[in-house]
Design a protein around this motif. Structure first.
Motif, mmCIF file in Angstrom:
data_model
loop_
_atom_site.group_PDB
_atom_site.id
_atom_site.type_symbol
_atom_site.label_atom_id
_atom_site.label_comp_id
_atom_site.label_asym_id
_atom_site.label_seq_id
_atom_site.Cartn_x
_atom_site.Cartn_y
_atom_site.Cartn_z
ATOM 1 N N PRO A 110 2.677 -12.220 -3.564
ATOM 2 C CA PRO A 110 2.179 -13.804 -3.418
ATOM 3 C C PRO A 110 3.242 -14.694 -3.914
ATOM 4 N N VAL A 125 0.538 -28.131 3.019
ATOM 5 C CA VAL A 125 -0.438 -27.468 2.126
ATOM 6 C C VAL A 125 -1.841 -27.567 2.095
ATOM 7 N N THR A 150 -1.364 -14.598 8.679
ATOM 8 C CA THR A 150 -1.299 -14.726 7.240
ATOM 9 C C THR A 150 -1.739 -13.714 6.127
HETATM 10 C C1 HEC Z 1 -6.173 -12.788 -3.418
HETATM 11 C C2 HEC Z 1 -4.708 -13.356 -3.527
HETATM 12 C C3 HEC Z 1 -4.544 -14.757 -3.313
HETATM 13 C C4 HEC Z 1 -5.257 -15.769 -3.796
HETATM 14 C C5 HEC Z 1 -6.573 -15.759 -4.752
HETATM 15 C C6 HEC Z 1 -4.497 -17.004 -3.296
HETATM 16 N N1 HEC Z 1 -3.318 -16.629 -2.488
HETATM 17 FE FE1 HEC Z 1 -2.120 -18.036 -1.573
HETATM 18 N N2 HEC Z 1 -1.117 -16.488 -0.985
HETATM 19 C C7 HEC Z 1 -1.467 -15.070 -1.106
HETATM 20 C C8 HEC Z 1 -0.502 -14.128 -0.335
HETATM 21 C C9 HEC Z 1 -0.515 -12.729 -0.359
HETATM 22 C C10 HEC Z 1 0.343 -15.275 0.405
HETATM 23 C C11 HEC Z 1 1.463 -14.834 1.344
HETATM 24 C C12 HEC Z 1 1.109 -14.924 2.700
HETATM 25 C C13 HEC Z 1 1.937 -14.812 3.756
HETATM 26 O O1 HEC Z 1 3.235 -14.985 3.757
HETATM 27 O O2 HEC Z 1 1.633 -13.944 4.993
HETATM 28 C C14 HEC Z 1 -0.020 -16.478 -0.029
HETATM 29 C C15 HEC Z 1 0.425 -17.710 0.452
HETATM 30 C C16 HEC Z 1 0.277 -19.021 0.023
HETATM 31 C C17 HEC Z 1 0.834 -20.255 0.278
HETATM 32 C C18 HEC Z 1 2.054 -20.326 1.250
HETATM 33 C C19 HEC Z 1 3.069 -20.310 0.565
HETATM 34 C C20 HEC Z 1 4.546 -20.272 1.455
HETATM 35 O O3 HEC Z 1 5.505 -20.571 0.964
HETATM 36 O O4 HEC Z 1 4.317 -19.910 2.578
HETATM 37 C C21 HEC Z 1 0.175 -21.353 -0.110
HETATM 38 C C22 HEC Z 1 0.487 -22.745 -0.156
HETATM 39 C C23 HEC Z 1 -0.869 -20.779 -0.762
HETATM 40 N N3 HEC Z 1 -0.900 -19.329 -0.746
HETATM 41 C C24 HEC Z 1 -1.926 -21.353 -1.611
HETATM 42 C C25 HEC Z 1 -2.850 -20.882 -2.332
HETATM 43 C C26 HEC Z 1 -3.605 -21.498 -3.076
HETATM 44 C C27 HEC Z 1 -3.874 -23.286 -3.128
HETATM 45 C C28 HEC Z 1 -4.879 -20.754 -3.624
HETATM 46 C C29 HEC Z 1 -6.015 -21.150 -4.366
HETATM 47 C C30 HEC Z 1 -7.184 -21.798 -3.755
HETATM 48 C C31 HEC Z 1 -4.334 -19.421 -3.234
HETATM 49 N N4 HEC Z 1 -3.244 -19.535 -2.509
HETATM 50 C C32 HEC Z 1 -4.859 -18.013 -3.761
HETATM 51 C C33 HEC Z 1 -2.376 -14.498 -1.715
HETATM 52 C C34 HEC Z 1 -3.336 -15.300 -2.482
#
Ligand code: HEC
Length: 243
Positions: A110, A125, A150
């Motif tokens: 992440p 976002v 994703t």
């Molecule tokens: C269980 C783990 C997990 C949690 C909790 C989580 N994320 Fe993520 N997030 C990820 C992962 C893994 C990716 C990468 C996704 C991909 O590239 O396919 C990601 C990607 C993202 C991205 C895109 C970033 C990019 O540059 O591409 C954003 C924005 C994001 N998350 C926001 C959030 C927000 C806001 C929260 C809370 C509400 C959150 N995430 C909670 C695992 C999580």
């Protein structure tokens, strides 16, 4: 420029901005984030600590800096941001998740979200958090319209309710309908995701609000100095002409 040519130029500009607004078929949503709205940034920080920090860091921010910038105190940090007694207030906001575990669980680590609104834009976002839809074939149970395939699970699904895809006759995704089975109403979910975006926009540039406030003083200073120099200049010339 003739009126006709002006019309063409404006038309072209509009077309470009619409093309920018629609990405991957989805309409971009505007969270209306204000960099001076400390209340939204504060709430966003609380949501972030609760729902996002399990996986994501914002490594350029320290807990005490966020408290200072949002007008909050030490107690707030303890109550709302830190859930582990070993963490000190001056430390950076780093997720407790081991990056290697993250990679094993999600297939990708992440990412740190410090710069995410700079890289993608605030609209992206915010829209990302509204673009999940139920997909039985996806490993995480949901796909995302704006970031297809994703690896991030829809961690806010219990709050939003189940977002169901709407397809046209050709099977293209054209809309997402949210059934009202979440803990939040649509408005509450919109407010919460806007606050999260406000916090991430602040994280990308914590000094922005200060800089904008400073900017006003700099301009006032320059205006005063210009007036002083102008008066001086007139005074000198009057003296010179007398000689
Ligand atoms: C269980 C783990 C997990 C949690 C909790 C989580 N994320 Fe993520 N997030 C990820 C992962 C893994 C990716 C990468 C996704 C991909 O590239 O396919 C990601 C990607 C993202 C991205 C895109 C970033 C990019 O540059 O591409 C954003 C924005 C994001 N998350 C926001 C959030 C927000 C806001 C929260 C809370 C509400 C959150 N995430 C909670 C695992 C999580």
């Amino acid at each position: 420029m003739s009126k006709k040519r002006l019309g063409y130029v404006l038309g072209a500009l509009l077309a470009v901005s619409f093309a920018g607004a629609a990405q991957g078929g989805i309409d971009m949503k505007d969270p209306n984030v204000s960099h001076h709205d400390r209340e939204s940034i504060r709430k966003g920080a609380e949501h972030f600590a609760q729902y996002c920090m399990g996986c994501h860091s914002v490594e350029y921010l320290r807990y005490d800096r966020v408290a200072e910038d949002t007008g909050m105190g030490e107690e707030w940090i303890e109550d709302k941001l830190i859930f582990d007694d070993d963490i000190e207030h001056h430390e950076q906001m780093i997720s407790p998740m081991d990056p290697e575990d993250g990679e094993n669980w999600f297939g990708i680590e992440p990412p740190d979200l410090s710069m995410t609104t700079r890289v993608h834009g605030e609209d992206w976002v915010y829209t990302f958090l509204h673009a999940y839809f139920k997909d039985e074939d996806a490993a995480v149970g949901f796909d995302n319209w704006i970031q297809e395939g994703t690896s991030m699970p829809h961690v806010l699904a219990h709050l939003q309710g189940t977002p169901k895809p709407v397809h046209d006759d050709d099977g293209n995704l054209v809309d997402i309908e949210v059934s009202g089975d979440g803990e939040m109403s649509r408005r509450e979910y919109e407010a919460m995701t806007a606050e999260l975006t406000a916090f991430l926009a602040y994280a990308a540039e914590p000094i922005r609000a200060d800089r904008e406030r400073m900017g006003i003083w700099v301009i006032l200073f320059l205006l005063v100095m210009t007036t002083v120099f102008y008066l001086l200049y007139k005074e000198y010339w009057r003296e010179l002409k007398k000689q």
